[in-house]
Design a protein around this motif. Structure first.
Motif, PDB file in Angstrom:
ATOM      1  N   ARG A 111       0.821  -1.198   0.000  1.00 65.57           N
ATOM      2  CA  ARG A 111       0.000   0.000   0.000  1.00 65.57           C
ATOM      3  C   ARG A 111       0.860   1.255   0.000  1.00 65.57           C
ATOM      4  NH1 ARG A 111      -5.349  -1.161   2.700  1.00 65.57           N
ATOM      5  NH2 ARG A 111      -4.261  -2.870   3.686  1.00 65.57           N
ATOM      6  N   VAL A 254       1.416 -14.598   6.316  1.00 66.05           N
ATOM      7  CA  VAL A 254       1.313 -13.749   7.508  1.00 66.05           C
ATOM      8  C   VAL A 254       0.876 -14.583   8.712  1.00 66.05           C
ATOM      9  CG1 VAL A 254      -1.036 -12.939   7.070  1.00 66.05           C
ATOM     10  CG2 VAL A 254       0.493 -11.535   8.422  1.00 66.05           C
ATOM     11  N   MET A 257       3.987 -16.078  10.078  1.00 68.20           N
ATOM     12  CA  MET A 257       4.799 -15.107  10.821  1.00 68.20           C
ATOM     13  C   MET A 257       4.200 -14.882  12.213  1.00 68.20           C
ATOM     14  SD  MET A 257       7.259 -14.291   8.818  1.00 68.20           S
ATOM     15  CE  MET A 257       7.982 -12.678   9.081  1.00 68.20           C
ATOM     16  N   GLN A 258       2.854 -14.886  12.290  1.00 69.89           N
ATOM     17  CA  GLN A 258       2.197 -14.666  13.578  1.00 69.89           C
ATOM     18  C   GLN A 258       2.262 -15.893  14.466  1.00 69.89           C
ATOM     19  OE1 GLN A 258      -1.617 -13.424  11.982  1.00 69.89           O
ATOM     20  NE2 GLN A 258      -1.259 -11.333  12.682  1.00 69.89           N
ATOM     21  N   ARG A 476      15.290 -12.741   5.238  1.00 72.71           N
ATOM     22  CA  ARG A 476      14.068 -13.549   5.272  1.00 72.71           C
ATOM     23  C   ARG A 476      13.752 -14.161   3.898  1.00 72.71           C
ATOM     24  NH1 ARG A 476      11.573  -9.043   7.023  1.00 72.71           N
ATOM     25  NH2 ARG A 476      12.383  -8.441   9.028  1.00 72.71           N
ATOM     26  N   ALA A 536      16.147   9.242  11.114  1.00 72.12           N
ATOM     27  CA  ALA A 536      14.746   8.824  11.141  1.00 72.12           C
ATOM     28  C   ALA A 536      14.157   8.787   9.731  1.00 72.12           C
ATOM     29  CB  ALA A 536      13.933   9.755  12.040  1.00 72.12           C
ATOM     30  N   SER A 537      14.492   9.772   8.894  1.00 65.42           N
ATOM     31  CA  SER A 537      13.960   9.752   7.518  1.00 65.42           C
ATOM     32  C   SER A 537      14.493   8.560   6.749  1.00 65.42           C
ATOM     33  CB  SER A 537      14.331  11.004   6.718  1.00 65.42           C
ATOM     34  OG  SER A 537      14.463  12.098   7.519  1.00 65.42           O
ATOM     35  N   ARG A 539      15.413   5.621   8.012  1.00 61.71           N
ATOM     36  CA  ARG A 539      14.714   4.420   8.485  1.00 61.71           C
ATOM     37  C   ARG A 539      13.306   4.332   7.888  1.00 61.71           C
ATOM     38  NH1 ARG A 539      16.306   1.745  13.118  1.00 61.71           N
ATOM     39  NH2 ARG A 539      18.216   2.497  14.044  1.00 61.71           N
ATOM     40  N   GLU A 540      12.617   5.470   7.885  1.00 55.78           N
ATOM     41  CA  GLU A 540      11.246   5.502   7.382  1.00 55.78           C
ATOM     42  C   GLU A 540      11.211   5.126   5.898  1.00 55.78           C
ATOM     43  OE1 GLU A 540       9.406   9.348   7.710  1.00 55.78           O
ATOM     44  OE2 GLU A 540       7.394   8.501   7.461  1.00 55.78           O
ATOM     45  N   ALA A 543      11.868   1.376   5.342  1.00 58.52           N
ATOM     46  CA  ALA A 543      10.724   0.535   5.708  1.00 58.52           C
ATOM     47  C   ALA A 543       9.637   0.639   4.645  1.00 58.52           C
ATOM     48  CB  ALA A 543      10.192   0.951   7.072  1.00 58.52           C
ATOM     49  N   GLU A 547      10.388  -2.587   2.662  1.00 54.62           N
ATOM     50  CA  GLU A 547       9.872  -3.506   3.676  1.00 54.62           C
ATOM     51  C   GLU A 547      10.999  -4.096   4.519  1.00 54.62           C
ATOM     52  OE1 GLU A 547       6.946  -4.791   4.976  1.00 54.62           O
ATOM     53  OE2 GLU A 547       6.368  -2.840   4.219  1.00 54.62           O
ATOM     54  N   LEU A 548      11.930  -3.231   4.916  1.00 60.44           N
ATOM     55  CA  LEU A 548      13.061  -3.686   5.728  1.00 60.44           C
ATOM     56  C   LEU A 548      13.259  -2.734   6.895  1.00 60.44           C
ATOM     57  CD1 LEU A 548      15.826  -4.540   3.103  1.00 60.44           C
ATOM     58  CD2 LEU A 548      14.615  -6.141   4.591  1.00 60.44           C
ATOM     59  N   THR A 549      13.697  -3.256   8.015  1.00 59.62           N
ATOM     60  CA  THR A 549      14.081  -2.419   9.141  1.00 59.62           C
ATOM     61  C   THR A 549      15.597  -2.287   9.134  1.00 59.62           C
ATOM     62  OG1 THR A 549      12.202  -3.125  10.483  1.00 59.62           O
ATOM     63  CG2 THR A 549      14.104  -2.254  11.648  1.00 59.62           C
ATOM     64  N   ALA A 550      16.085  -1.024   9.128  1.00 56.32           N
ATOM     65  CA  ALA A 550      17.528  -0.807   9.218  1.00 56.32           C
ATOM     66  C   ALA A 550      17.926  -0.886  10.681  1.00 56.32           C
ATOM     67  CB  ALA A 550      17.891   0.553   8.639  1.00 56.32           C
TER      68      ALA A 550
ATOM     69  N   ALA B  37       6.355   3.897  11.205  1.00 58.55           N
ATOM     70  CA  ALA B  37       7.068   3.941   9.926  1.00 58.55           C
ATOM     71  C   ALA B  37       8.360   4.726  10.081  1.00 58.55           C
ATOM     72  CB  ALA B  37       6.185   4.568   8.851  1.00 58.55           C
ATOM     73  N   ARG B  38       8.277   5.858  10.794  1.00 57.09           N
ATOM     74  CA  ARG B  38       9.455   6.709  10.968  1.00 57.09           C
ATOM     75  C   ARG B  38      10.525   6.001  11.800  1.00 57.09           C
ATOM     76  NH1 ARG B  38      10.843  11.313   8.707  1.00 57.09           N
ATOM     77  NH2 ARG B  38      12.123  12.752   9.902  1.00 57.09           N
ATOM     78  N   GLY B  40      11.159   3.064  11.381  1.00 60.08           N
ATOM     79  CA  GLY B  40      11.738   2.071  10.483  1.00 60.08           C
ATOM     80  C   GLY B  40      11.203   0.669  10.686  1.00 60.08           C
ATOM     81  N   LEU B  41       9.994   0.564  11.236  1.00 60.56           N
ATOM     82  CA  LEU B  41       9.415  -0.758  11.482  1.00 60.56           C
ATOM     83  C   LEU B  41       8.887  -1.340  10.165  1.00 60.56           C
ATOM     84  CD1 LEU B  41       9.112  -2.075  14.311  1.00 60.56           C
ATOM     85  CD2 LEU B  41       6.683  -1.533  14.170  1.00 60.56           C
ATOM     86  N   ASP B  42       9.360  -2.501   9.768  1.00 58.40           N
ATOM     87  CA  ASP B  42       8.847  -3.130   8.546  1.00 58.40           C
ATOM     88  C   ASP B  42       7.693  -4.061   8.897  1.00 58.40           C
ATOM     89  OD1 ASP B  42      10.050  -5.314   9.671  1.00 58.40           O
ATOM     90  OD2 ASP B  42      11.590  -5.535   8.151  1.00 58.40           O
ATOM     91  N   VAL B  47       4.273  -7.324  12.579  1.00 62.07           N
ATOM     92  CA  VAL B  47       3.548  -8.550  12.931  1.00 62.07           C
ATOM     93  C   VAL B  47       4.042  -9.079  14.278  1.00 62.07           C
ATOM     94  CG1 VAL B  47       3.245 -10.977  12.312  1.00 62.07           C
ATOM     95  CG2 VAL B  47       2.939  -9.214  10.587  1.00 62.07           C
ATOM     96  N   PHE B  48       5.369  -9.068  14.492  1.00 63.86           N
ATOM     97  CA  PHE B  48       5.909  -9.583  15.751  1.00 63.86           C
ATOM     98  C   PHE B  48       5.404  -8.751  16.940  1.00 63.86           C
ATOM     99  CE2 PHE B  48       9.742 -11.159  13.130  1.00 63.86           C
ATOM    100  CZ  PHE B  48       9.039 -12.297  12.785  1.00 63.86           C
ATOM    101  N   VAL B  51       1.767  -9.706  17.617  1.00 64.95           N
ATOM    102  CA  VAL B  51       1.656 -11.021  18.248  1.00 64.95           C
ATOM    103  C   VAL B  51       1.989 -10.944  19.742  1.00 64.95           C
ATOM    104  CG1 VAL B  51       2.713 -13.302  18.336  1.00 64.95           C
ATOM    105  CG2 VAL B  51       2.074 -12.324  16.147  1.00 64.95           C
TER     106      VAL B  51
END
Lengths: 586, 85
Positions: A111, A254, A257-258, A476, A536-537, A539-540, A543, A547-550, B37-38, B40-42, B47-48, B51
């Motif tokens: 989205r 999903v 994952m849950q 992943r 912060a920008s 990281r945002e 994501a 779809e990744l967390t730094a 989002a800021r 950096g949560l993907d 989901v984790f 849960v």
């Protein structure tokens, strides 16, 4: 290369593969010989309605839909498959094969993300049709309509298609082995995706190789949560079960994952033989293990727990085996596997009931791509073997610079040949030549697939993967190109220097790969910008777009990023400096 | 840990601590008004988090919960209301 061993010729209930030219033949064979057996079951999250299809129902649904596709498209047109988890994807995929339309599996675009591969894939394969469900498109994701707006593209809603009534028009020709079955877009960066052209013959040949290596039969029930647009979810799970005429129980990614233990409960409940996924899936089961959730569970039915799509870790294997041994899990069923879309899917795996091979090597010497036994314990690293070559396949290790084949124990690039190697990339002769048409220095007419992976063959023929030539990031089970992520970072703020950042991954305390960003700041901005805001920008944006967390973002001084004398970015050296703590922060 | 029927503040603190651990950041740098989002949560990490909250609060939560309640503050307020019901 060594000959196929006798162990490879599994006698049990042999499918006569010479009978099959395509999965159209496979589908009709099983629909004719055991029509009322269950082919697929979909287990929705949280006890929604359980869906199932017998082989006869599967065949009838696919033929009905194929009739509609044939009215809307010509043989050889492309059709995007855009489905949320369920059985529609499989019916849609088989309908495309029946109608001679080239299927193109696609992940539903996120989205929020604006820069995913979907737009570039549409441009690359110029599809005529998009197969989806009305309730997905109209109710859940109306934004997709806009995103997919291109000339002459038509939507086909599989949920407004009556089943059973109409017969397939007899004019549809049977596909041959040389006809294109589908395009798999898992290679290439987001901006320049590459669609692997998989022919019917490739698919049949690799399915047969998988059957022999895994020892699958009609009783080999599969349980899978791996997405069907992912080549592993499609070929190693959904199509392999169909190939041998077994049941495949499908779960939503999903949901896994849950509740990863739900996967193990389904394996128990359906007495499944085959279930696997990327390495992280096995770690997730261990991390979320709770004895009260597994009371009365018996996993002794589980014969093939394949582990592939990302590096296989010795720690993961040990932890998983010891955690679930009390539930009857046999450690010998852990089966490391190695493959890629360019080879249809599977390139090597260990065999049923053998268990993984492991080898202790010197970590330090491995950095220089050589294999020696460790001198001291703290220098030792355990490599997990990815099994041996498949029957009918040739696998060799080649010096990537000189193209000379290397002997056992020497690290080089893995090259593969065989009837499962795909034709090339869709309308991309240049990349096709580089990757699919390699020749060794010795010459000869043999074409090889260059995998881009580094590894060595042990004396006993076991393949060990040691690294990659390209700086690909695998998290992943999904491949990410560092160039894509670096560009996203550098677009965040003017203070970030173009072409002066590096993205790479490092393992965390649980041995899972985590993304790290190292980025130079323009000297003129050093005192005027808020570093926290910039981080912060970054990281945002990562994501949102990837779809990744730094896990770490390190801003460094102008000119301090390691580069070669010709100005080429050195990601591996940056990574080593990050781990050693020797970067120069602003 | 979260007590039974936790207060909004308790949920907020728990989320802050959880995210500090998940994102490898010092807890004091996590702002409860900043969007996930800021931070950096993907989607996998989202989901984790959901849960963990389900397990601790004994609630069933939708997978896209963080879309609707995009900050720790908003999420904690919503969850505190739901546990009171």
């Amino acid at each position: 290369m060594s000959k196929t061993t006798t162990e490879d010729t599994v006698q049990a209930e042999r499918v006569d593969q010479s009978r099959f030219s395509s999965f159209v033949d496979v589908l009709r064979y099983h629909a004719a010989w055991h029509p009322s057996d269950q082919a697929y079951i979909f287990l929705p999250e949280r006890g929604g309605e359980r869906l199932s299809l017998t082989f006869a129902e599967l065949c009838a649904s696919a033929e009905t839909l194929a009739g509609r596709l044939a009215e809307q498209a010509q043989v050889g047109d492309r059709a995007i498959l855009l489905f949320s988890p369920g059985l529609d994807f499989i019916v849609g995929f088989l309908a495309c094969l029946l109608a001679g339309v080239i299927a193109v599996p696609m992940m539903i675009p996120r989205r929020a993300g604006s820069r995913d591969a979907s737009v570039a894939i549409l441009a690359d394969c110029s599809p005529r049709l998009v197969l989806t469900r009305r309730d997905l498109l109209i109710a859940a994701r109306p934004d997709l309509m806009q995103r997919f707006q291109t000339n002459g593209l038509e939507w086909v809603f599989v949920d407004s298609c009556a089943t059973g009534a109409s017969k397939l028009r007899p004019s549809l020709p049977l596909p041959g082995r040389e006809d294109v079955a589908f395009l798999q877009y898992t290679s290439g960066s987001t901006s320049v995706p590459k669609g692997v052209v998989v022919k019917h013959g490739n698919l049949i040949e690799n399915s047969e190789m998988i059957r022999i290596a895994f020892g699958n039969t009609r009783r080999s029930t599969h349980v899978s949560w791996v997405p069907l647009y992912h080549d592993m979810g499609l070929i190693l799970n959904a199509l392999q079960s169909l190939y041998v005429g077994a049941l495949c129980v499908i779960m939503a990614p999903v949901g896994f994952m849950q509740r990863p233990l739900g996967w193990l409960r389904a394996i128990h409940e359906y007495r499944a033989e085959v279930a696997g996924g990327p390495n992280f899936a096995f770690d997730l089961c261990v991390r979320r293990y709770q004895p009260e959730e597994l009371q009365g569970i018996d996993l002794s039915c589980w014969k093939v727990a394949f582990n592939g799509a990302e590096p296989v870790r010795a720690n993961t294997i040990d932890r998983f085996a010891s955690t679930f041994a009390p539930y009857g899990f046999d450690p010998r069923s852990l089966q490391p596997a190695y493959g890629m879309a360019e080879a249809t899917l599977l390139i090597s795996t260990s065999r049923r009931n053998v268990g993984p091979s492991m080898r202790k090597v010197s970590r330090e010497v491995l950095q220089r791509n050589q294999i020696v036994a460790p001198a001291q314990e703290h220098d030792s690293q355990i490599l997990v073997g990815c099994g041996r070559q498949l029957p009918g396949e040739q696998l060799t290790i080649v010096d990537p610079e000189t193209r000379t084949p290397l002997g056992p124990g020497l690290v080089g690039e893995i090259w593969v040949a065989g009837p499962h190697i795909a034709e090339g990339y869709w309308r991309n002769p240049e990349a096709t030549n580089t990757v699919f048409k390699a020749r060794t220095a010795a010459g000869g007419d043999q074409y090889w697939l260059r995998t881009g992976d580094l590894g060595f063959l042990a004396e006993d023929g076991e393949l060990y993967i040691t690294g990659r030539i390209k700086d690909l990031i695998i998290i992943r089970g999904i491949n990410h190109y560092p160039q894509d992520i670096e560009e996203t970072v550098q677009n965040c703020n003017l203070a970030l220097r173009r072409h002066c950042g590096a993205a790479f991954s490092v393992p965390d305390q649980d041995d899972e790969e985590q993304l790290v960003i190292v980025q130079e700041i323009e000297r003129t901005f050093r005192r005027t910008v808020a570093m926290d805001e910039i981080v912060a920008s970054i990281r945002e944006a990562i994501a949102k777009e990837h779809e990744l967390t730094a896990r770490a973002v390190v801003l460094i001084r102008t000119g301090s990023l390691p580069k070669t004398t010709s100005g080429k970015l050195q990601r591996q050296l940056t990574r080593q400096m990050f781990l050693a703590g020797s970067l120069l922060p602003t | 840990m979260l007590a039974e029927n936790p207060s909004e503040a308790a949920i907020r603190d728990w989320c802050t601590e959880y995210l500090a651990r998940a994102l490898d950041l010092p807890a004091q740098t996590i702002d409860t008004q900043t969007t996930f989002a800021r931070m950096g949560l993907d989607s996998a990490n989202s989901v984790f988090l959901i849960v963990e909250l389900e397990d601790r609060l004994g609630l069933e939560l939708p997978a896209d919960l963080l879309f609707e309640y995009p900050t720790i503050c908003k999420l904690a307020r919503h969850l505190a209301e739901r546990t009171r019901r």
